[in-house]
Scaffold this motif. Structure first.
Motif, PDB file in Angstrom:
ATOM      1  N   THR A 179       3.031  14.361  14.540  1.00  0.00           N
ATOM      2  CA  THR A 179       3.533  12.983  14.453  1.00  0.00           C
ATOM      3  C   THR A 179       3.613  12.494  13.008  1.00  0.00           C
ATOM      4  N   SER A 180       3.121  13.307  12.073  1.00  0.00           N
ATOM      5  CA  SER A 180       3.270  12.975  10.642  1.00  0.00           C
ATOM      6  C   SER A 180       4.407  13.764  10.008  1.00  0.00           C
ATOM      7  N   LEU A 181       5.233  14.398  10.832  1.00  0.00           N
ATOM      8  CA  LEU A 181       6.291  15.248  10.311  1.00  0.00           C
ATOM      9  C   LEU A 181       7.241  14.494   9.389  1.00  0.00           C
ATOM     10  N   ASP A 182       7.584  13.254   9.741  1.00  0.00           N
ATOM     11  CA  ASP A 182       8.494  12.480   8.884  1.00  0.00           C
ATOM     12  C   ASP A 182       7.898  12.248   7.504  1.00  0.00           C
ATOM     13  N   LYS A 183       6.575  12.090   7.440  1.00  0.00           N
ATOM     14  CA  LYS A 183       5.906  11.876   6.150  1.00  0.00           C
ATOM     15  C   LYS A 183       5.930  13.153   5.312  1.00  0.00           C
ATOM     16  N   SER A 201      11.918   8.150  16.540  1.00  0.00           N
ATOM     17  CA  SER A 201      12.721   7.016  16.073  1.00  0.00           C
ATOM     18  C   SER A 201      12.966   7.101  14.566  1.00  0.00           C
ATOM     19  N   LYS A 202      11.956   7.491  13.812  1.00  0.00           N
ATOM     20  CA  LYS A 202      12.095   7.602  12.361  1.00  0.00           C
ATOM     21  C   LYS A 202      12.961   8.804  11.968  1.00  0.00           C
ATOM     22  N   LEU A 203      12.737   9.935  12.631  1.00  0.00           N
ATOM     23  CA  LEU A 203      13.493  11.135  12.289  1.00  0.00           C
ATOM     24  C   LEU A 203      14.971  11.024  12.623  1.00  0.00           C
ATOM     25  N   SER A 204      15.278  10.318  13.726  1.00  0.00           N
ATOM     26  CA  SER A 204      16.675  10.226  14.176  1.00  0.00           C
ATOM     27  C   SER A 204      17.559   9.476  13.184  1.00  0.00           C
ATOM     28  N   LYS A 205      16.965   8.712  12.274  1.00  0.00           N
ATOM     29  CA  LYS A 205      17.751   7.987  11.276  1.00  0.00           C
ATOM     30  C   LYS A 205      18.297   8.923  10.193  1.00  0.00           C
ATOM     31  N   THR A 206      17.673  10.084  10.040  1.00  0.00           N
ATOM     32  CA  THR A 206      18.043  11.006   8.961  1.00  0.00           C
ATOM     33  C   THR A 206      18.502  12.368   9.469  1.00  0.00           C
ATOM     34  N   PHE A 207      17.957  12.810  10.593  1.00  0.00           N
ATOM     35  CA  PHE A 207      18.208  14.179  11.055  1.00  0.00           C
ATOM     36  C   PHE A 207      18.835  14.197  12.448  1.00  0.00           C
ATOM     37  N   ARG A 208      19.540  15.288  12.735  1.00  0.00           N
ATOM     38  CA  ARG A 208      19.985  15.560  14.099  1.00  0.00           C
ATOM     39  C   ARG A 208      18.813  16.191  14.832  1.00  0.00           C
ATOM     40  N   LEU A 209      18.566  15.762  16.080  1.00  0.00           N
ATOM     41  CA  LEU A 209      17.407  16.242  16.827  1.00  0.00           C
ATOM     42  C   LEU A 209      17.837  16.968  18.092  1.00  0.00           C
ATOM     43  N   LEU A 243       8.191  15.493   5.442  1.00  0.00           N
ATOM     44  CA  LEU A 243       9.557  15.708   4.971  1.00  0.00           C
ATOM     45  C   LEU A 243       9.905  14.757   3.832  1.00  0.00           C
ATOM     46  N   ARG A 244       9.419  13.520   3.918  1.00  0.00           N
ATOM     47  CA  ARG A 244       9.693  12.556   2.841  1.00  0.00           C
ATOM     48  C   ARG A 244       8.962  12.960   1.559  1.00  0.00           C
ATOM     49  N   LEU A 245       7.728  13.461   1.704  1.00  0.00           N
ATOM     50  CA  LEU A 245       6.986  13.905   0.515  1.00  0.00           C
ATOM     51  C   LEU A 245       7.673  15.115  -0.108  1.00  0.00           C
ATOM     52  N   ALA A 246       8.188  16.019   0.726  1.00  0.00           N
ATOM     53  CA  ALA A 246       8.904  17.183   0.206  1.00  0.00           C
ATOM     54  C   ALA A 246      10.096  16.747  -0.632  1.00  0.00           C
ATOM     55  N   LYS A 247      10.858  15.763  -0.138  1.00  0.00           N
ATOM     56  CA  LYS A 247      12.023  15.288  -0.886  1.00  0.00           C
ATOM     57  C   LYS A 247      11.594  14.520  -2.140  1.00  0.00           C
ATOM     58  N   SER A 248      10.455  13.841  -2.069  1.00  0.00           N
ATOM     59  CA  SER A 248       9.947  13.143  -3.256  1.00  0.00           C
ATOM     60  C   SER A 248       9.562  14.132  -4.348  1.00  0.00           C
ATOM     61  N   SER A 249       9.102  15.325  -3.938  1.00  0.00           N
ATOM     62  CA  SER A 249       8.703  16.331  -4.929  1.00  0.00           C
ATOM     63  C   SER A 249       9.889  16.731  -5.801  1.00  0.00           C
ATOM     64  N   ARG A 250      11.091  16.719  -5.219  1.00  0.00           N
ATOM     65  CA  ARG A 250      12.279  17.054  -6.010  1.00  0.00           C
ATOM     66  C   ARG A 250      12.518  16.008  -7.092  1.00  0.00           C
ATOM     67  N   LYS A 251      12.324  14.747  -6.746  1.00  0.00           N
ATOM     68  CA  LYS A 251      12.499  13.672  -7.725  1.00  0.00           C
ATOM     69  C   LYS A 251      11.440  13.769  -8.828  1.00  0.00           C
ATOM     70  N   ILE A 252      10.227  14.163  -8.442  1.00  0.00           N
ATOM     71  CA  ILE A 252       9.152  14.302  -9.427  1.00  0.00           C
ATOM     72  C   ILE A 252       9.466  15.440 -10.399  1.00  0.00           C
ATOM     73  N   ILE A 253      10.056  16.529  -9.896  1.00  0.00           N
ATOM     74  CA  ILE A 253      10.451  17.638 -10.769  1.00  0.00           C
ATOM     75  C   ILE A 253      11.476  17.164 -11.795  1.00  0.00           C
ATOM     76  N   GLY A 305       2.182   8.756  19.656  1.00  0.00           N
ATOM     77  CA  GLY A 305       2.974   8.474  18.461  1.00  0.00           C
ATOM     78  C   GLY A 305       4.260   9.261  18.400  1.00  0.00           C
ATOM     79  N   LEU A 306       4.556  10.033  19.463  1.00  0.00           N
ATOM     80  CA  LEU A 306       5.743  10.889  19.452  1.00  0.00           C
ATOM     81  C   LEU A 306       7.026  10.064  19.429  1.00  0.00           C
TER      82      LEU A 306
END
Length: 799
Positions: free
Chosen positions: A726-730, A628-636, A732-742, A622-623
């Protein structure tokens, strides 16, 4: 003048003016002595924080702490003990304000033999590091006593002070509830509009007044104490408007009863305090249940080799029991207090003390949890079950020594809450003035209702509960954060850097082959002995490859490991070297250096080259999808200490990576992270914690990857199980969602306050109803935050 002067130290009235120093008066010689000590060391800022906040000295018996000279008692009390460094945590019940914290954390300025001191205000504990060659444990306790902070020393798990504090809360609720119920019974004629004799009505009113006194004096004392502390320190806390509301109700009720103009509002007063205490208790229980309990099982999902009959099996650390024998390998952390059973071992206690000089220990010596083994493996006998909090505390202490990365969300909410309280006081006063022109009685009710219903507690709870809930979800999915501030830093990450071996590759599934001169069984056993002492993924792979050898594995006479190069040691009469061609002493003509070479570990025995183990890495499944998912948002980027044998493969996995670098030394990795940060990027780095410690520390968020082994680095901000990368993108997305929840929680809090205030200002909300709604608002924010995090996390479907 006598009796009218307050003691400069503790604030109590001076019964005499005979005790003075530098134009300052003191109530006793003890307070004068403490002032002189602080003055001598330039620590009189203590009095600027909270004038008269010192603890009154009651005198200490000269022999009070003689028992601390006992070595047996010291072993039970000390968290750590070496020849020049000891750690202890004292329970200090007299810690009560910011001045106490300031003074106790400045103890090293009073006594240089104390190296560091840290206060936990909530638990009222003081953690100290001191040099036993310069000051004894008894003298440390006596120094605290002289300063008015006598430690409460107990060998029990739970101190009497903690138990007493817990009981006190229940007693206050019980007193308030008893008085509230009885005052309500006495007020039934007024509720039902019944007419009773004037004498009986007056009797009921006076009896209600008497019943309200325990509520005012005892059950409400925490609110008054907190409010006074806030006023002294110039910090406007939520308890100030609550205390004002209670006083307003009591004064108004007393006026009506003693002037015979009404029955008063003692029922509302007692009900108000009762529901405030209930709400406070419920919030505390909710926080205990929902906040991240950083116990050892959650933080360190790691295993050690435990002896089972004649073999060692991987066992989770939290399953270790007293008298278990464990094998600790080079660079691994000793997870619990133990006795060394091997002849000799070198222990690095930098995880505990910050000092990186190894300590040589010998068979029978006591070893403390948190030590890192340096050199050949050693056998230890467990003497204590793995602590639920001690190594967590050490991990956090190491972080505070290395660097202090602090988030901003909490401080922002704190500022909002502060100005919010000031605004509410203004609204309450204006509302009272407005109503006083038409109905003075209603003005008091509106004033108290506004103060009670408009509570910034819900606002203040939005961030910690959201982040704690997020941290819990991370932990349940094998991603363990050091604290909630890490989540706030994850919001800002723009660059992700991966190590290769042990991070992108698996440690447990490697294809190993051997090429070269044949190895006899004694050669294989000697090699197996050396690699058993190393926790490097290649060493573990070779150990598993040779595990068919039946001969018992002996202990090496000598062992050393050069990270990134190889391992060497002496077994019997053989000198073994495994690693790179240069490290193993393989001549350039005999080593292979081309892209198809693969991962090779060269072997030499007694300086004679034998061949190499060819190790083919298996990359995590799954690497490619993750990248592929991370490269859309982050520099790798990828930085590896290995050779370029798998460059084409990695280029296929990371087609858009900024750089894929090989043969990187630890310093090169640090420089790479720094170069990214100099460009204004926030860097998340993942490494296996062996050669990456410095780079993990330098990065904005350092994540150590663990595959069921205890060789992790305290330099990291988090630990993730290898299978969860391989769940790293998830994550990171949950971390950013926590800001919206706050943000959503803050909006809910403001809406609640606007609605509640509007009814209170119009005089349609009684104080007792406001007291019920206030904790409900806080609980609703807590429930929303935690449930929202749970619901969002389910959308990501973690592995």
């Amino acid at each position: 003048m006598e009796g009218k002067i307050s003691c400069f130290h503790c604030g109590d009235p001076c019964q005499t003016t005979d005790i003075s120093y530098e134009d300052k008066w003191f109530c006793c010689m003890g307070c004068k002595t403490v002032y002189q000590i602080l003055n001598e060391h330039g620590l009189c800022t203590y009095y600027n924080l909270n004038p008269g906040a010192g603890n009154k000295i009651k005198g200490i018996e000269p022999s009070k702490f003689d028992f601390l000279d006992s070595a047996e008692i010291q072993d039970k009390l000390l968290d750590f003990k070496s020849s020049d460094h000891q750690k202890i945590t004292f329970n200090v019940p007299s810690i009560h304000c910011s001045s106490c914290i300031w003074l106790l954390e400045n103890l090293p300025n009073i006594e240089p033999a104390i190296m560091s001191s840290k206060v936990n205000f909530g638990k009222k504990t003081l953690s100290l590091d001191f040099n036993p060659n310069k000051i004894t444990l008894k003298q440390v306790a006596e120094l605290l006593g002289k300063l008015g902070y006598t430690p409460l020393i107990s060998l029990d798990t739970i101190s009497p002070a903690q138990v007493a504090s817990s009981k006190d809360v229940y007693i206050k609720i019980g007193v308030a509830g008893f008085c509230f119920g009885n005052i309500m019974l006495l007020s039934f004629p007024d509720y039902l509009g019944m007419e009773i004799e004037e004498e009986l009505s007056s009797y009921f009113s006076y009896l209600s007044f008497v019943l309200s006194l325990p509520v005012l004096v005892y059950s409400s004392q925490d609110y008054f104490r907190s409010a006074l502390l806030g006023i002294k320190t110039g910090f406007s806390n939520i308890d100030i408007p609550i205390a004002l509301g209670i006083v307003a109700l009591f004064v108004r009720s007393c006026y009506e009863v003693f002037t015979a103009t009404g029955p008063g509002y003692f029922d509302s007063l007692s009900g108000l305090v009762f529901f405030l205490l209930i709400g406070k208790w419920v919030q505390g229980k909710a926080y205990d249940g929902l906040s991240f309990d950083r116990d050892y099982k959650s933080y360190f999902p790691l295993a050690v080799l435990k002896k089972q009959h004649d073999t060692y099996e991987s066992t989770p650390v939290y399953k270790l029991r007293v008298e278990d024998l464990v094998l600790i390998r080079n660079a691994e952390i000793i997870p619990s207090d133990a006795i060394l059973r091997s002849p000799v071992a070198s222990i690095d206690y930098s995880f505990v003390t910050g000092e990186a000089i190894p300590v040589y220990t010998y068979q029978g010596d006591k070893i403390y949890a948190g030590g890192r083994l340096i050199g050949k493996s050693a056998v230890f006998e467990v003497t204590k079950a793995v602590s639920q909090s001690y190594l967590t505390q050490l991990w956090n202490d190491v972080d505070s020594m290395n660097r202090k990365k602090k988030g901003s969300s909490q401080s922002i909410i704190g500022k909002v809450s502060r100005y919010f309280t000031i605004a509410i006081l203004t609204i309450a006063l204006l509302s009272a003035v407005f109503w006083s022109f038409s109905d003075v009685r209603q003005a008091f009710l509106v004033f108290s209702a506004v103060l009670i219903v408009a509570c910034p507690c819900a606002l203040a709870l939005a961030s910690p509960f959201t982040l704690s809930a997020t941290m819990n979800v991370f932990g349940e999915n094998k991603f363990y954060l050091k604290n909630t501030h890490v989540i706030e830093r994850l919001w800002k990450i723009s660059t992700i850097v991966f190590d290769k071996t042990g991070t992108l590759t698996t440690n447990n599934q490697k294809e190993v082959g051997y090429n070269g001169t044949g190895l006899c069984e004694k050669d294989k056993t000697a090699i197996k002995s050396i690699v058993l002492n190393s926790s490097h993924p290649y060493s573990q792979a070779i150990y598993q490859y040779l595990n068919h050898a039946d001969e018992k594995v002996p202990e090496p006479i000598l062992f050393s490991e050069a990270h990134g190069r190889g391992v060497t040691g002496i077994v019997g009469e053989r000198q073994i070297k495994l690693g790179t061609s240069g490290f193993a002493g393989v001549p350039p003509t005999q080593s292979i250096h081309h892209a198809e070479d693969g991962g090779k570990v060269y072997v030499s025995i007694d300086e004679e080259p034998k061949g190499y183990f060819n190790i083919q890495n298996n990359y995590r499944s799954g690497l490619k999808e993750l990248v592929s998912k991370l490269s859309k948002t982050f520099r790798l980027g990828v930085i590896s200490g290995d050779n370029e044998s798998e460059k084409k493969l990695l280029q296929g996995i990371f087609p858009s990576a900024r750089q894929i670098l090989f043969r990187q030394k630890p310093d090169d990795k640090v420089d790479y992270v720094k170069s990214c940060q100099e460009r204004g990027e926030k860097v998340l780095m993942l490494g296996d914690g062996l050669n990456d410690a410095a780079a993990l520390r330098q990065s904005d968020v350092g994540v150590a990857v663990a595959d069921d082994k205890a060789a992790f680095t305290p330099a990291s901000d988090a630990i993730i199980l290898g299978g969860q990368i391989t769940s790293l993108d998830k994550f990171l997305r949950l971390a950013k969602s926590s800001r919206k929840i706050i943000i959503a929680s803050i909006v809910i809090s403001f809406l609640y306050n606007l609605i509640g205030l509007s009814f209170a200002i119009m005089g349609k909300l009684t104080p007792i109803l406001a007291a019920i709604l206030m904790p409900l608002s806080s609980i609703s924010v807590v429930v929303f935050a935690t449930m929202a995090v749970r619901m969002v996390s389910k959308l990501y479907k973690f592995n």
